[in-house]
Scaffold this active site. Structure first.
Site, PDB file in Angstrom:
ATOM      1  N   ARG A  14       0.851  -1.192   0.000  1.00 32.23           N
ATOM      2  CA  ARG A  14       0.000   0.000   0.000  1.00 32.23           C
ATOM      3  C   ARG A  14       0.878   1.230   0.000  1.00 32.23           C
ATOM      4  NH1 ARG A  14      -3.264  -0.377   5.180  1.00 32.23           N
ATOM      5  NH2 ARG A  14      -1.704  -1.962   5.609  1.00 32.23           N
ATOM      6  N   LEU A  38      -5.715  -3.503  -1.515  1.00 36.45           N
ATOM      7  CA  LEU A  38      -6.842  -4.452  -1.480  1.00 36.45           C
ATOM      8  C   LEU A  38      -8.193  -3.754  -1.560  1.00 36.45           C
ATOM      9  CD1 LEU A  38      -6.111  -7.268   1.131  1.00 36.45           C
ATOM     10  CD2 LEU A  38      -6.087  -7.415  -1.344  1.00 36.45           C
ATOM     11  N   ALA A  60      -2.535 -10.915   2.731  1.00 35.95           N
ATOM     12  CA  ALA A  60      -2.858  -9.572   3.215  1.00 35.95           C
ATOM     13  C   ALA A  60      -4.186  -9.571   3.960  1.00 35.95           C
ATOM     14  CB  ALA A  60      -2.915  -8.599   2.040  1.00 35.95           C
ATOM     15  N   SER A 104      -7.899 -19.008   8.331  1.00 37.35           N
ATOM     16  CA  SER A 104      -7.434 -18.949   9.719  1.00 37.35           C
ATOM     17  C   SER A 104      -8.195 -19.899  10.633  1.00 37.35           C
ATOM     18  CB  SER A 104      -7.631 -17.519  10.233  1.00 37.35           C
ATOM     19  OG  SER A 104      -7.474 -17.460  11.629  1.00 37.35           O
ATOM     20  N   GLU A 106      -9.045 -19.047  13.383  1.00 37.48           N
ATOM     21  CA  GLU A 106     -10.040 -18.199  14.058  1.00 37.48           C
ATOM     22  C   GLU A 106     -11.450 -18.459  13.499  1.00 37.48           C
ATOM     23  OE1 GLU A 106      -9.830 -15.588  16.714  1.00 37.48           O
ATOM     24  OE2 GLU A 106      -8.332 -17.139  16.992  1.00 37.48           O
ATOM     25  N   TYR A 128     -13.037 -10.249  12.836  1.00 33.76           N
ATOM     26  CA  TYR A 128     -11.951 -10.822  12.035  1.00 33.76           C
ATOM     27  C   TYR A 128     -12.298 -12.245  11.591  1.00 33.76           C
ATOM     28  CZ  TYR A 128      -7.546 -13.135  11.002  1.00 33.76           C
ATOM     29  OH  TYR A 128      -6.568 -13.875  10.401  1.00 33.76           O
ATOM     30  N   PHE A 167       1.014  -9.200  18.943  1.00 37.82           N
ATOM     31  CA  PHE A 167       0.533 -10.579  19.091  1.00 37.82           C
ATOM     32  C   PHE A 167       1.173 -11.213  20.319  1.00 37.82           C
ATOM     33  CE2 PHE A 167       0.049  -9.370  14.707  1.00 37.82           C
ATOM     34  CZ  PHE A 167      -1.232  -9.800  14.405  1.00 37.82           C
ATOM     35  N   PRO A 258     -13.934  -9.016  23.809  1.00 38.69           N
ATOM     36  CA  PRO A 258     -15.384  -9.107  24.039  1.00 38.69           C
ATOM     37  C   PRO A 258     -15.912 -10.534  23.913  1.00 38.69           C
ATOM     38  CG  PRO A 258     -14.876  -7.280  22.576  1.00 38.69           C
ATOM     39  CD  PRO A 258     -13.594  -8.037  22.766  1.00 38.69           C
TER      40      PRO A 258
HETATM   41  P1  GDR Z   1      -4.889 -14.749  17.699  1.00 38.50           P
HETATM   42  O1  GDR Z   1      -3.428 -14.218  18.156  1.00 38.50           O
HETATM   43  O2  GDR Z   1      -5.971 -13.843  18.135  1.00 38.50           O
HETATM   44  O3  GDR Z   1      -4.977 -16.195  18.102  1.00 38.50           O
HETATM   45  O4  GDR Z   1      -4.795 -14.641  16.097  1.00 38.50           O
HETATM   46  P2  GDR Z   1      -2.955 -13.346  19.400  1.00 38.50           P
HETATM   47  O5  GDR Z   1      -1.512 -13.668  19.567  1.00 38.50           O
HETATM   48  O6  GDR Z   1      -3.338 -11.919  19.264  1.00 38.50           O
HETATM   49  O7  GDR Z   1      -3.813 -13.936  20.656  1.00 38.50           O
HETATM   50  C1  GDR Z   1      -3.669 -15.285  21.088  1.00 38.50           C
HETATM   51  C2  GDR Z   1      -4.388 -15.486  22.418  1.00 38.50           C
HETATM   52  O8  GDR Z   1      -3.666 -14.819  23.449  1.00 38.50           O
HETATM   53  C3  GDR Z   1      -4.584 -14.156  24.297  1.00 38.50           C
HETATM   54  N1  GDR Z   1      -3.921 -13.022  24.984  1.00 38.50           N
HETATM   55  C4  GDR Z   1      -3.400 -11.939  24.386  1.00 38.50           C
HETATM   56  N2  GDR Z   1      -3.284 -11.636  23.070  1.00 38.50           N
HETATM   57  C5  GDR Z   1      -2.671 -10.446  22.749  1.00 38.50           C
HETATM   58  N3  GDR Z   1      -2.533 -10.128  21.465  1.00 38.50           N
HETATM   59  N4  GDR Z   1      -2.212  -9.584  23.725  1.00 38.50           N
HETATM   60  C6  GDR Z   1      -2.318  -9.872  25.060  1.00 38.50           C
HETATM   61  O9  GDR Z   1      -1.899  -9.084  25.908  1.00 38.50           O
HETATM   62  C7  GDR Z   1      -2.933 -11.107  25.400  1.00 38.50           C
HETATM   63  N5  GDR Z   1      -3.181 -11.733  26.597  1.00 38.50           N
HETATM   64  C8  GDR Z   1      -3.791 -12.872  26.323  1.00 38.50           C
HETATM   65  C9  GDR Z   1      -5.692 -13.702  23.341  1.00 38.50           C
HETATM   66  O10 GDR Z   1      -6.872 -13.373  24.083  1.00 38.50           O
HETATM   67  C10 GDR Z   1      -5.813 -14.935  22.461  1.00 38.50           C
HETATM   68  O11 GDR Z   1      -6.671 -15.867  23.064  1.00 38.50           O
HETATM   69  C11 GDR Z   1      -3.593 -14.886  15.373  1.00 38.50           C
HETATM   70  C12 GDR Z   1      -3.505 -13.819  14.261  1.00 38.50           C
HETATM   71  O12 GDR Z   1      -2.248 -13.924  13.626  1.00 38.50           O
HETATM   72  C13 GDR Z   1      -4.605 -14.035  13.236  1.00 38.50           C
HETATM   73  O13 GDR Z   1      -4.427 -13.123  12.165  1.00 38.50           O
HETATM   74  C14 GDR Z   1      -4.504 -15.475  12.723  1.00 38.50           C
HETATM   75  O14 GDR Z   1      -5.552 -15.721  11.801  1.00 38.50           O
HETATM   76  C15 GDR Z   1      -4.597 -16.446  13.875  1.00 38.50           C
HETATM   77  O15 GDR Z   1      -3.577 -16.181  14.817  1.00 38.50           O
HETATM   78  C16 GDR Z   1      -4.439 -17.888  13.396  1.00 38.50           C
END
Ligand code: GDR
Length: 303
Positions: A14, A38, A60, A104, A106, A128, A167, A258
């Site tokens: 982008r 996109l 993406a 995913s 998800e 998502y 993440f 949520p």
């Molecule tokens: P996810 O990844 O939602 O599974 O999606 P993420 O790492 O954000 O969360 C994983 C789990 O950890 C819990 N969690 C927290 N998450 C984040 N980000 N920050 C925090 O502080 C935290 N504490 C606890 C979350 O609640 C969740 O249960 C990822 C992404 O890469 C998507 O794009 C992809 O499709 C999927 O993985 C497969």
């Protein structure tokens, strides 16, 4: 991986007034970057016509689950309708190409069975996840409607030292490095009981590529078949530098979602049998290399 196989690689970016190529800094001289978006159909048609690709990997998306509640419409534009725009661009400009859609785990959300395979019903739990379900089905639909070679790879969480800091794996390994080096004193997280099937991204791109080398286009689940809680992730990451996570991790309601996805674990037997795919890096090895990379990076920055 594609460059290693001798591919010419064209990446779509982008337009932006800054150049956010941090994670591909070591590759920018080796790939062709073209401007497209996109949200803009014509730019995608032009990019695909000019590149004349044999394979298209649509990785993406607005991919951070938490942000999808605050930007649900934009998430739908990129993550759902963006897939239709890519498929339309391929249909118009390169119908013989092979298309990979990054679907995913998800999509399984509130899981209807455990472990999850290609036949498990979807029950997404975030805007998502809902958008990814659309992306999955429009890929299947274009394959069935127009005879395109289009596949949906249903990938469980895949991580590396280049993961975005928001993440949870990278947030934890970066937090561990900061605490270890005295830069931070605590790490604030949300739900520690959520369980995920985490693998190494380097293994997963190999599965994507294999999906596009088959005689017939089909969809595959890709994951390790093992599941770990966020708490176990913390235990392993803090232990890597000789610390106890309980002394540093603070639960913070700001990071609760949520609606949560409590448990994901893949049944990747189809990918194992048909693609000959198996993960090479264990969860403990993955976290160890991520912690090490973050410690090295912070040490360098401090020096
Ligand atoms: P996810 O990844 O939602 O599974 O999606 P993420 O790492 O954000 O969360 C994983 C789990 O950890 C819990 N969690 C927290 N998450 C984040 N980000 N920050 C925090 O502080 C935290 N504490 C606890 C979350 O609640 C969740 O249960 C990822 C992404 O890469 C998507 O794009 C992809 O499709 C999927 O993985 C497969």
């Amino acid at each position: 991986m594609l460059l290693g196989k001798g591919y010419r690689v064209v990446g779509i970016v982008r337009r932006s007034s800054t150049t956010p190529y941090e994670r591909i800094a070591h590759l920018v001289d080796k790939v062709d970057l073209v401007s497209a978006d996109l949200l803009d159909q014509h730019s995608l048609v032009d990019a695909i016509r000019d590149a004349a690709p044999r394979e298209i990997y649509n990785l993406a998306a607005q991919s951070f689950v938490q942000t999808s509640w605050t930007q649900p419409v934009l998430t739908g534009e990129f993550t759902a309708l963006g897939v239709t725009r890519m498929l339309e661009a391929m249909r118009k400009a390169a119908p013989e190409a092979r298309f990979y859609q990054a679907s995913s785990s998800e999509m399984f959300g509130k899981v209807q069975e455990t472990p999850q395979n290609e036949l498990t019903s979807f029950y997404p739990r975030s805007p998502y996840g809902v958008a990814k379900v659309y992306g999955h089905w429009i890929t299947v639909n274009y394959r069935e409607s127009f005879g395109l070679y289009a596949v949906s790879g249903i990938l469980f969480n895949h991580e590396s030292e280049r993961r975005g800091l928001e993440f949870v794996t990278r947030k934890v390994t970066d937090g561990v490095a900061r605490i270890h080096l005295g830069i931070s004193r605590e790490l604030r997280l949300g739900n520690l009981d959520a369980r995920r099937d985490w693998g190494f991204a380097g293994d997963y791109v190999d599965a994507m590529w294999r999906m596009l080398q088959q005689d017939t286009p089909e969809d595959y689940v890709v994951g390790t078949g093992r599941t770990w809680s966020v708490r176990q992730l913390c235990e392993i990451a803090f232990r890597a530098v000789g610390l106890n996570y309980q002394d540093y991790v603070v639960q913070d309601a700001r990071f609760l979602r949520p609606a949560e996805v409590d448990l994901l674990v893949a049944d990747a037997s189809k990918a194992k049998e048909r693609l000959g795919w198996a993960p090479q890096v264990t969860f403990e090895q993955l976290i160890a290399r991520m912690v090490e990379a973050d410690v090295t990076r912070h040490r360098r920055a401090a020096a």
